[in-house]
Structures are given as structure tokens and as C-alpha cells.
Design a protein around this motif. Structure first.
Motif, PDB file in Angstrom:
ATOM      1  N   SER A 159       0.798  -1.246   0.000  1.00 16.98           N
ATOM      2  CA  SER A 159       0.000   0.000   0.000  1.00 16.98           C
ATOM      3  C   SER A 159       0.822   1.283   0.000  1.00 16.98           C
ATOM      4  O   SER A 159       0.258   2.373  -0.074  1.00 16.98           O
ATOM      5  N   ARG A 160       2.164   1.153   0.122  1.00 23.52           N
ATOM      6  CA  ARG A 160       2.982   2.386   0.153  1.00 23.52           C
ATOM      7  C   ARG A 160       4.429   1.992  -0.132  1.00 23.52           C
ATOM      8  O   ARG A 160       4.784   0.807  -0.056  1.00 23.52           O
ATOM      9  N   ARG A 161       5.282   2.947  -0.394  1.00 24.12           N
ATOM     10  CA  ARG A 161       6.658   2.665  -0.806  1.00 24.12           C
ATOM     11  C   ARG A 161       7.415   1.971   0.337  1.00 24.12           C
ATOM     12  O   ARG A 161       7.349   2.400   1.475  1.00 24.12           O
ATOM     13  N   ILE A 162       8.084   0.883   0.017  1.00 23.63           N
ATOM     14  CA  ILE A 162       8.953   0.150   0.951  1.00 23.63           C
ATOM     15  C   ILE A 162      10.264  -0.140   0.218  1.00 23.63           C
ATOM     16  O   ILE A 162      10.350   0.080  -0.991  1.00 23.63           O
ATOM     17  N   PRO A 163      11.298  -0.606   0.944  1.00 25.09           N
ATOM     18  CA  PRO A 163      12.559  -0.901   0.257  1.00 25.09           C
ATOM     19  C   PRO A 163      12.358  -1.850  -0.923  1.00 25.09           C
ATOM     20  O   PRO A 163      11.682  -2.876  -0.795  1.00 25.09           O
ATOM     21  N   GLU A 164      12.945  -1.510  -2.052  1.00 20.57           N
ATOM     22  CA  GLU A 164      12.749  -2.295  -3.290  1.00 20.57           C
ATOM     23  C   GLU A 164      13.101  -3.770  -3.083  1.00 20.57           C
ATOM     24  O   GLU A 164      12.464  -4.654  -3.648  1.00 20.57           O
ATOM     25  N   LYS A 165      14.087  -4.034  -2.213  1.00 18.48           N
ATOM     26  CA  LYS A 165      14.513  -5.432  -2.086  1.00 18.48           C
ATOM     27  C   LYS A 165      13.408  -6.303  -1.471  1.00 18.48           C
ATOM     28  O   LYS A 165      13.367  -7.520  -1.696  1.00 18.48           O
ATOM     29  N   VAL A 166      12.496  -5.667  -0.759  1.00 13.69           N
ATOM     30  CA  VAL A 166      11.392  -6.451  -0.188  1.00 13.69           C
ATOM     31  C   VAL A 166      10.376  -6.783  -1.280  1.00 13.69           C
ATOM     32  O   VAL A 166       9.823  -7.887  -1.315  1.00 13.69           O
ATOM     33  N   ILE A 167      10.184  -5.857  -2.198  1.00 12.14           N
ATOM     34  CA  ILE A 167       9.333  -6.157  -3.367  1.00 12.14           C
ATOM     35  C   ILE A 167       9.952  -7.315  -4.138  1.00 12.14           C
ATOM     36  O   ILE A 167       9.254  -8.283  -4.505  1.00 12.14           O
ATOM     37  N   GLY A 168      11.262  -7.244  -4.315  1.00 11.07           N
ATOM     38  CA  GLY A 168      11.952  -8.319  -5.035  1.00 11.07           C
ATOM     39  C   GLY A 168      11.808  -9.662  -4.334  1.00 11.07           C
ATOM     40  O   GLY A 168      11.581 -10.699  -4.970  1.00 11.07           O
ATOM     41  N   PHE A 169      11.866  -9.635  -3.007  1.00 11.83           N
ATOM     42  CA  PHE A 169      11.706 -10.874  -2.224  1.00 11.83           C
ATOM     43  C   PHE A 169      10.330 -11.494  -2.472  1.00 11.83           C
ATOM     44  O   PHE A 169      10.205 -12.704  -2.723  1.00 11.83           O
ATOM     45  N   LEU A 170       9.285 -10.654  -2.427  1.00  8.78           N
ATOM     46  CA  LEU A 170       7.928 -11.155  -2.658  1.00  8.78           C
ATOM     47  C   LEU A 170       7.817 -11.803  -4.043  1.00  8.78           C
ATOM     48  O   LEU A 170       7.232 -12.888  -4.200  1.00  8.78           O
ATOM     49  N   GLU A 171       8.392 -11.152  -5.036  1.00  4.62           N
ATOM     50  CA  GLU A 171       8.325 -11.682  -6.415  1.00  4.62           C
ATOM     51  C   GLU A 171       9.133 -12.976  -6.546  1.00  4.62           C
ATOM     52  O   GLU A 171       8.678 -13.947  -7.171  1.00  4.62           O
ATOM     53  N   GLU A 172      10.306 -13.015  -5.888  1.00  6.71           N
ATOM     54  CA  GLU A 172      11.133 -14.244  -5.927  1.00  6.71           C
ATOM     55  C   GLU A 172      10.385 -15.426  -5.309  1.00  6.71           C
ATOM     56  O   GLU A 172      10.565 -16.571  -5.706  1.00  6.71           O
ATOM     57  N   GLN A 173       9.516 -15.110  -4.351  1.00  6.96           N
ATOM     58  CA  GLN A 173       8.768 -16.188  -3.683  1.00  6.96           C
ATOM     59  C   GLN A 173       7.559 -16.632  -4.500  1.00  6.96           C
ATOM     60  O   GLN A 173       6.805 -17.506  -4.093  1.00  6.96           O
ATOM     61  N   GLY A 174       7.329 -15.951  -5.635  1.00  5.42           N
ATOM     62  CA  GLY A 174       6.255 -16.389  -6.532  1.00  5.42           C
ATOM     63  C   GLY A 174       4.976 -15.579  -6.437  1.00  5.42           C
ATOM     64  O   GLY A 174       3.964 -15.926  -7.055  1.00  5.42           O
TER      65      GLY A 174
END
Ligand code: 8YV
Length: 320
Positions: free
Chosen positions: A6-21
Motif C-alpha cells: 500500500s505504500r513505498r517500501i525498500p525495493e529489495k522487499v518487493i523483489g523478495f515477494l516476487e522471488e517467492q512467486g
């Protein structure tokens, strides 16, 4: 499975979510979302990573009862209707532990800054008022060897007590709903009744959740019982102190000073009398606001949603 962030967070956490599928739908903005926009976004996803302290009331839960999980980026959850979430079978998680030290650091900062009137004196420099105004001008008060009273000796309170003992040799007393033997031993704290906490503390610091029992717990009667030389610190929730009573207690010199990272309301209005007092330090709710801690919080929230995605229980679930 889709997750709405819902709001800007560190990009690496977005990447983590995507890596997890997970498929991430990301509001890459620092602006707080309106509830209607948040509901509209959540209708298109299965999971919500709720960044910041955006309230999730019963109407939100009814509107988004399809959600499979909600992860908060806060340890406090007074802004979330957990009962309504549980009614619709929506597990909710928070972010304990990862922010305890940083929030305790903020209480420590406020205790020291308030005891030395640091914000007021620093503000005088910007106003061109740095002049020799006398040997006894706007003196602070010592905290070395004094008594620190903790209202709520949980993770954050115990960490603050540990630091205060180590740095200033402070004596620790505390009041809780129930005794905390582990923390008592860790920080050599003495359990006292609420009135004794008020009467004995040189510095009294609030570290409890906001509940119907703790709302406005610190009112004029409490401040009158505190030492006239005492300092009140709140890094928990602004509604735990009655703000107009606090203002009066300071104006009537019933307590010496106050250090607040939380106020009622937030943001604090610019004409609030507290902002004109030399013995008061106010911060804009930055208790957990370091890059490392906010990254750890967002990561913990993401891991809770990944657990739901994998069919596992949320590690930090608070309503199931
Ligand atoms: C949050 C807070 O950390 O954790 C809490 O309960 O009070 C806040 O400092 C902040 O709102 C980020 O979500």
C-alpha cells in the motif's frame, strides 16, 4: 496469488515477494492512501501488506473479506479491527522485536534531550538567540542515578531500562498488568503498584499498547501524584496520555518536563502549547524510523504473507 503493497517500501522487499512467486501490485508512493482507494486496490488482490499506520476498520474488513492475509508494518495494532478480521477469517500479523531496540533508542533520546532542554536550546541558535543569558539560565536536570519508571515492561520497555541502567546507572521500577520475572532479572527491575510508579519515578516512560484500559491512563490526577521534578516520556501511543491534562500539569509545574514521540492528535497542531515549552521535546512519531529497522519490519511483514501463500500459519499472527 497477488499481494497489494500500500505504500513505498525498500525495493529489495518487493523483489523478495516476487522471488517467492507472488504477483506484486505496488503503490510506489509515500502518500497515505484513502480507505476507498485501499479497498478498491485490495479487491483485486489476495493479500495486503499494510504499510504505515493506515487504519483498517470493520468496514474495510467487510469490504475486503476475501483477503487471505494482512501483514502490518507496526508492532501496535490499535488501528486495526482484529475482531472483524477474525470474523472473516483474515489472519493479521504485526512486527514485534525488530523495532524494539530502535524504539527504545527513541525513548532514550527523548529522556536525555528533555532533561537538558536540548530541542529548545538548539532552536534558539536558529533564531539568533544564542546569547550568554546567565549561569543559571534554562538549566536542565540530572538523570544519572535517578529512578526510571516503566509503564509496560515488555520488549521495548525492557530494552530502554537496560540502556538506562547501563548508561546512567538508573534504578528501574515498573508496573504491568502482570509481573515479568524474566525482565525483572534482566534489568534488575522492581515491580510496583501504579500509584507507587507515579510517586517514585524521576523519569516515567510509557511502553504499552493502546487499549480501552490504557486510553487516557495518564491524566491530571496521575501527573499531580508524580514528582514535581519528574519527566514524562511517551513513545507508545499519544492517546495513552490525556494531552490537555499534560499541558496543564506542565504549565502548573506539577511535573518538570515531557518527551513525546507520539501525540494526540497526530500530526500535532503547530499552535500546541507544548511546542513553546523549553522543558518539552516532541518528535513526529519516528520511533522505528531507521532504514535498517523499517527494512526489517517490511521484510517481516513480507515473510508473513509468503507463509500464507505457502499454506502455512503467519509467524507473527496476532488474531488467529
Ligand atoms: C510504526 C508504531 O512503526 O510500530 C508501531 O506500532 O508506532 C509505528 O512507529 C510506524 O507507523 C511504521 O509503520
Amino acid at each position: 496469488m497477488k499481494v497489494f503493497v500500500s505504500r513505498r517500501i525498500p525495493e529489495k522487499v518487493i523483489g523478495f515477494l516476487e522471488e517467492q512467486g507472488l504477483e506484486v501490485i505496488y503503490n510506489n508512493s509515500d502518500q497515505k492512501m484513502q480507505q476507498s482507494d485501499l479497498i478498491a486496490a485490495c479487491k483485486k488482490t489476495d493479500l495486503l501488506l499494510n504499510v504505515g499506520s493506515v487504519g483498517l476498520n470493520a468496514y474495510f474488513m467487510e469490504s475486503c473479506k476475501h483477503l487471505k492475509g494482512i501483514a502490518l508494518t507496526s508492532v501496535g495494532y490499535d488501528h486495526v479491527d482484529l475482531k472483524a478480521a477474525a470474523h472473516y477469517g483474515i489472519p493479521v500479523s504485526n512486527t514485534p522485536d525488530v523495532l524494539s531496540k530502535t524504539t527504545a533508542d527513541t525513548a532514550f533520546l527523548l529522556m536525555l534531550a528533555t532533561s537538558r532542554k536540548a530541542f529548545f536550546r538548539a532552536g534558539q541558535i536558529e533564531k539568533g538567540e544564542w546569547k550568554d543569558k546567565g549561569f543559571l539560565y534554562e538549566l536542565g536536570t540530572e538523570i544519572n542515578g535517578k529512578t526510571l519508571g516503566i509503564f509496560g515492561l515488555g520488549r521495548i520497555g525492557a530494552e530502554f531500562a537496560r540502556m538506562a541502567r547501563a548508561a546512567f546507572g538508573m534504578h528501574i521500577i515498573y508496573n504491568n498488568r502482570s509481573r515479568n520475572a524474566k525482565a525483572e532479572k534482566l534489568v534488575d527491575a522492581r515491580y510496583v503498584g501504579f500509584d507507587e510508579l507515579l510517586e517514585e519515578s524521576d523519569v516515567l516512560s510509557v511502553h504499552t499498547n493502546l487499549t480501552s484500559e490504557t486510553q487516557y491512563r495518564f491524566n491530571r490526577d496521575c501527573f499531580r501524584k508524580m514528582k514535581k521534578t519528574s519527566i514524562f516520556i511517551n513513545t507508545a501511543r499519544g492517546k495513552i496520555h490525556h494531552e490537555s491534562d499534560l499541558i496543564t500539569a506542565l504549565e502548573e509545574r506539577e511535573i518538570w518536563g515531557a518527551g513525546l514521540d507520539v501525540t494526540d492528535p497526530e500530526p500535532m497542531l503547530p499552535d500546541n502549547p507544548l511546542l513553546q515549552m523549553s522543558n518539552v521535546c516532541v518528535l513526529p512519531h519516528i520511533g522505528s524510523a531507521t532504514l535498517e529497522t523499517r527494512t526489517a519490519m517490511a521484510t517481516m511483514a513480507a515473510k508473513n504473507l509468503v507463509a500464507v501463500f505457502k499454506g502455512e500459519k503467519m509467524p507473527q499472527a496476532i488474531n488467529s
